[in-house]
Design a protein around this motif. Structure first.
Motif, short mmCIF file in Angstrom:
data_model
loop_
_atom_site.label_atom_id
_atom_site.label_comp_id
_atom_site.label_asym_id
_atom_site.label_seq_id
_atom_site.Cartn_x
_atom_site.Cartn_y
_atom_site.Cartn_z
N ILE C 24 0.81 -1.21 0.00
CA ILE C 24 0.00 0.00 0.00
C ILE C 24 0.85 1.27 0.00
CG2 ILE C 24 -0.32 0.08 2.51
CD1 ILE C 24 -3.30 0.82 1.84
N PHE C 25 2.01 1.23 0.69
CA PHE C 25 2.80 2.46 0.75
C PHE C 25 3.35 2.85 -0.62
CE2 PHE C 25 6.73 4.88 1.35
CZ PHE C 25 6.23 5.95 2.07
N THR C 26 3.99 1.88 -1.29
CA THR C 26 4.54 2.20 -2.62
C THR C 26 3.41 2.52 -3.60
OG1 THR C 26 4.65 -0.16 -2.99
CG2 THR C 26 6.72 0.94 -2.53
N ASN C 27 2.28 1.80 -3.48
CA ASN C 27 1.14 2.10 -4.35
C ASN C 27 0.68 3.54 -4.17
OD1 ASN C 27 1.07 -0.40 -5.50
ND2 ASN C 27 -0.76 -1.12 -4.47
N CYS C 28 0.61 3.98 -2.91
CA CYS C 28 0.14 5.35 -2.63
C CYS C 28 1.14 6.38 -3.17
CB CYS C 28 -0.04 5.56 -1.12
SG CYS C 28 -1.56 4.83 -0.50
N LEU C 29 2.41 6.06 -3.02
CA LEU C 29 3.43 6.98 -3.52
C LEU C 29 3.31 7.15 -5.03
CD1 LEU C 29 5.86 8.53 -2.29
CD2 LEU C 29 7.31 6.69 -3.14
N LYS C 30 3.15 5.98 -5.73
CA LYS C 30 3.00 6.03 -7.19
C LYS C 30 1.75 6.82 -7.56
CE LYS C 30 5.04 1.46 -7.98
NZ LYS C 30 4.61 0.06 -8.18
N GLY C 78 -2.91 1.16 -26.34
CA GLY C 78 -2.63 0.12 -25.34
C GLY C 78 -1.66 0.58 -24.27
N LEU C 79 -1.45 1.91 -24.19
CA LEU C 79 -0.48 2.42 -23.21
C LEU C 79 -1.12 2.78 -21.87
CD1 LEU C 79 1.63 4.74 -25.55
CD2 LEU C 79 2.23 2.46 -24.69
N TYR C 80 -2.39 3.18 -21.91
CA TYR C 80 -3.02 3.61 -20.66
C TYR C 80 -3.12 2.44 -19.67
CZ TYR C 80 -5.51 6.87 -17.74
OH TYR C 80 -5.84 7.73 -16.70
N GLU C 81 -3.35 1.25 -20.23
CA GLU C 81 -3.45 0.05 -19.39
C GLU C 81 -2.11 -0.22 -18.68
OE1 GLU C 81 -1.97 -3.74 -19.18
OE2 GLU C 81 -2.21 -3.18 -21.30
N LYS C 82 -1.01 0.05 -19.39
CA LYS C 82 0.31 -0.14 -18.78
C LYS C 82 0.56 0.90 -17.70
CE LYS C 82 2.69 -2.61 -22.45
NZ LYS C 82 1.70 -2.66 -23.55
N LEU C 83 0.16 2.16 -17.99
CA LEU C 83 0.27 3.22 -16.99
C LEU C 83 -0.55 2.86 -15.75
CD1 LEU C 83 -0.13 6.59 -18.94
CD2 LEU C 83 1.88 5.81 -17.70
N GLY C 84 -1.78 2.37 -16.02
CA GLY C 84 -2.70 2.07 -14.93
C GLY C 84 -2.17 1.00 -14.00
N LYS C 85 -1.46 0.03 -14.58
CA LYS C 85 -0.90 -1.03 -13.76
C LYS C 85 0.13 -0.47 -12.79
CE LYS C 85 1.65 -4.77 -15.07
NZ LYS C 85 2.06 -5.77 -16.04
N PHE C 86 0.87 0.53 -13.24
CA PHE C 86 1.90 1.12 -12.39
C PHE C 86 1.31 2.18 -11.45
CE2 PHE C 86 5.20 4.27 -11.50
CZ PHE C 86 6.22 3.46 -11.04
N CYS C 87 0.47 3.05 -11.98
CA CYS C 87 0.03 4.23 -11.22
C CYS C 87 -1.18 3.96 -10.33
CB CYS C 87 -0.31 5.36 -12.17
SG CYS C 87 1.00 5.76 -13.32
N GLY C 88 -1.96 2.92 -10.61
CA GLY C 88 -3.14 2.63 -9.79
C GLY C 88 -4.12 3.79 -9.81
N ALA C 89 -4.54 4.22 -8.62
CA ALA C 89 -5.54 5.29 -8.52
C ALA C 89 -5.06 6.58 -9.16
CB ALA C 89 -5.91 5.51 -7.06
N GLY C 90 -3.74 6.75 -9.30
CA GLY C 90 -3.20 7.96 -9.92
C GLY C 90 -3.71 8.17 -11.33
N THR C 91 -4.04 7.06 -12.02
CA THR C 91 -4.59 7.19 -13.37
C THR C 91 -6.07 6.80 -13.43
OG1 THR C 91 -3.62 5.04 -13.83
CG2 THR C 91 -2.46 6.97 -14.69
N ILE C 92 -6.66 6.46 -12.27
CA ILE C 92 -8.10 6.15 -12.25
C ILE C 92 -8.91 7.38 -11.86
CG2 ILE C 92 -9.90 4.83 -11.04
CD1 ILE C 92 -7.88 2.55 -10.75
N VAL C 93 -8.44 8.09 -10.81
CA VAL C 93 -9.20 9.20 -10.23
C VAL C 93 -9.30 10.44 -11.15
CG1 VAL C 93 -9.15 10.87 -8.34
CG2 VAL C 93 -8.92 8.44 -7.85
N PRO C 94 -8.22 10.83 -11.85
CA PRO C 94 -8.37 11.99 -12.75
C PRO C 94 -9.34 11.69 -13.90
CG PRO C 94 -6.06 11.56 -12.30
CD PRO C 94 -6.83 10.39 -11.78
N ILE C 95 -9.77 12.75 -14.56
CA ILE C 95 -10.76 12.60 -15.64
C ILE C 95 -10.24 11.69 -16.76
CG2 ILE C 95 -10.01 14.67 -16.89
CD1 ILE C 95 -13.52 14.67 -16.74
N THR C 96 -8.92 11.55 -16.85
CA THR C 96 -8.35 10.63 -17.85
C THR C 96 -8.76 9.19 -17.56
OG1 THR C 96 -6.38 10.62 -16.46
CG2 THR C 96 -6.30 12.01 -18.41
N GLY C 97 -8.94 8.86 -16.26
CA GLY C 97 -9.37 7.52 -15.88
C GLY C 97 -10.81 7.27 -16.30
#
Lengths: 118, 342, 149
Positions: C24-30, C78-97
């Motif tokens: 959770i810590f590294t996920n939150c940081l990302k 097919g790049l957003y899916e790769k970003l999402g795997k790394f960034c988690g909520a960082g790419t879900i919560v913004p309008i881009t998600g």
């Protein structure tokens, strides 16, 4: 420069809250999005989100809470000008730009792209 | 009930030989630690087809035919085909074999389908109803994700308990006579529901069924885990395997390093980012057909207990909050070369 | 195998012990860094549009449309899916998600046809956002109508 730092901070923190919810409660991303929109809308209705927007700028409007906030602002403005019927039109009017853009780009993307493997 | 021993196990009147096997896998499986063992590896997960679903049917067709060819037989020599997959209404299988013109029983046992197919195939042969039975099971990562989880381009994180559906098909030709590792006993599993609802933790959902199957098997045969050279479950992954070890130790059985899981073997969890391991019908099917079968044939494995495992759920049942019951089917397979077993 | 309620509870404890938690810590940081960067980028766009004499509302809408467009392109590649795997909520919560969740089913289900596949499934993930967003806005509007003015 300061406004970028503020946007980074507010936006980043909103994402961290989402991440904690995902990891701790096993909520799916779809549910997170729903929660954020509703929360932003309610906070907007209560007049709290405005303060966050003034401080965070895009950091408050780019996350999906900002979308909810825009719905709240829209519906209140519409009630001011159109009265009761504004309840039915204000939210959708405020959402129109974002939703239409999403539909348009999704359609374009589906025309040109094919499903890919991971 | 002459062939039945104990409550859930049958001993076949004579061993049913597995004449040949064939395995086809996708690119990720080919890169994995077992990559070198598979017959056919395909670079493109679409296998040259238009959709994931058509790709699955395509490699089912190719791989089933390959198994028959490797046995030195013709498709028309087959008396029955028994196979299944994960897609709705098992279209992966039936569209794949529809042109073979052979009597067909479509099976669904979730990821335990290979065990179900081989069990029923061996029984058909032992009962004198068939001379040759073609058995198989398949799954496709992309088709399974699309059906059970989310569209592939959606950016989500997979929790560390999740497993990765294997893309591929495993097929085996069973016969009334001939040379090959022999299926000698079959323990058929019961559905076990321990109330696990987390669809991202399939290993935990299936582990009780695997443990129950092992207990029933040891009870029926009077054997212990140490009587086998290899005990391989289907797709429990690291978490499920650990839970089975714990459940069995509570009952007084020690599951040592001879106990493995196809889902652990097929991927390198660290390098390939597959988290808890592989899953899907093809996980146990291709690992058995590609990796264990040649070892049985060469006599490197004397006696093996092969236990494909399945999680019985659908997206609908999962959304309705229903738990995920598990099932497991056990087969005792004896390797070639006398003196290897017993 | 006992499947009584007590056995199930005991098994549940075993499962919790055996199952690793998300880091959770590294996920939150990302999530913090990636989400923060997207928002800072949004701020940059906002300033650009404001400089071009758009009103605040127009500029905000232009930012949304631009980000949705960028997200659609990344999703199609097919790049957003790769970003999402790394960034988690960082790419879900913004309008881009949000945009990603509209574009992905549209691409994935186009094989089932442009009407019942692509179009019908487009809001498979994001539909609830529109539904509950609209309902909440009605609630806010109603309360405002009754007591807010």
């Amino acid at each position: 420069m300061m406004e970028f730092a503020k946007a980074f901070l507010v936006g980043g923190l909103l994402c961290v809250i989402g991440q904690i919810l995902i990891d701790k409660t096993k909520l799916m991303s779809g549910r997170i999005l729903v929660m954020y929109v509703c929360l932003g809308c309610i906070l907007g209705g209560l007049g709290i989100y405005q303060t966050l927007e003034e401080f965070g700028g895009a950091g408050a409007t780019v996350p999906l809470t900002g979308f909810g906030f825009r719905l709240a602002e829209g519906v209140m403005k519409e009630v001011d000008s159109a009265g009761f019927l504004g309840i039915f039109t204000g939210g959708m009017k405020a959402a129109a730009g974002g939703v239409t853009a999403a539909v348009f780009f999704a359609f374009l993307a589906a025309l040109v792209a094919n499903p890919k493997e991971k | 009930m002459g062939k039945k021993i104990g409550k859930q196990t049958v001993r076949l009147s004579k061993g049913v030989p597995i004449l040949s096997t064939a395995s086809t896998v996708g690119p990720k499986e080919a890169e994995g630690p077992l990559g070198a063992y598979f017959d056919k590896k395909v670079e493109d997960a679409l296998f040259g087809q238009d959709t994931w679903e058509q790709a699955e049917s395509f490699f089912v067709q190719e791989n089933m035919a390959l198994a028959v060819q490797k046995a030195g037989l013709k498709m028309k020599d087959m008396d029955y085909i028994l196979c299944g997959d994960l897609l709705n209404q098992c279209t992966g299988s039936c569209f794949g074999i529809k042109n073979f013109d052979i009597p067909y029983f479509g099976l669904f046992g979730a990821c335990s389908t290979m065990g179900e197919a081989m069990s029923l195939g061996a029984m058909l042969i032992d009962g004198g109803f068939a001379g040759h039975v073609l058995t198989g099971a398949s799954s496709h990562f992309c088709a399974a994700e699309k059906q059970f989880r989310f569209p592939l381009p959606l950016g989500t994180q997979r929790p560390p308990t999740s497993t990765w559906t294997v893309t591929g098909d495993g097929a085996a030709v069973l016969a009334g006579k001939g040379e090959g590792p022999e299926i000698v006993e079959i323990t058929t599993g019961k559905i076990v529901d321990m109330g696990v609802t987390d669809a991202n933790n399939m290993g935990a959902a299936m582990a009780p069924a695997a443990a129950a199957l092992l207990l029933a098997h040891f009870d029926d045969t009077g054997r212990t885990p140490q009587d086998y050279d290899v005990i391989a479950t289907g797709d429990l992954g690291t978490i499920g395997r650990e839970l089975v070890v714990e459940l069995l130790s509570k009952e007084g059985y020690e599951m040592d390093s001879r106990f493995t899981d196809c889902g652990i073997e097929i991927f390198d969890a660290e390098k390939q980012d597959t988290h808890a391991g592989g899953s899907g019908c093809a996980c146990s099917a291709v690992t058995f057909c590609g990796y264990f079968y040649p070892k049985l044939k060469a006599g490197e494995i004397g006696r093996m207990l092969f236990i494909p495992t399945g999680a019985l759920m659908s997206p609908t049942s999962s959304q309705q909050g229903q738990p995920i019951p598990g099932i497991a089917h056990g087969l005792v397979i004896e390797g070639c070369g006398k003196g290897a077993a017993k | 195998m006992q499947t009584t309620q007590k056995a199930q509870q005991e098994y549940d404890k075993m499962v919790k012990k055996a199952s690793p938690n998300s880091p959770i810590f590294t996920n939150c940081l990302k999530a913090f860094v990636s989400g923060g960067l997207i928002c800072a980028g949004g701020q940059l766009l906002l300033n650009l549009f404001l400089d071009r004499n758009f009103t605040e509302n127009e500029a905000a809408l232009c930012v949304s449309i631009t980000l949705i467009g960028i997200s659609a392109v990344l999703t199609a590649l097919g790049l957003y899916e790769k970003l999402g795997k790394f960034c988690g909520a960082g790419t879900i919560v913004p309008i881009t998600g949000f945009a990603n969740s509209v574009v992905s089913p549209a691409i994935e289900f186009k094989k089932e046809g442009m009407v019942f596949g692509m179009a019908a499934k487009m809001f498979l993930v994001a539909g609830p956002v529109i539904v509950y967003g609209t309902l909440t806005s009605m609630l806010v509007g109603l309360i405002y109508f009754l007591i807010g003015r």
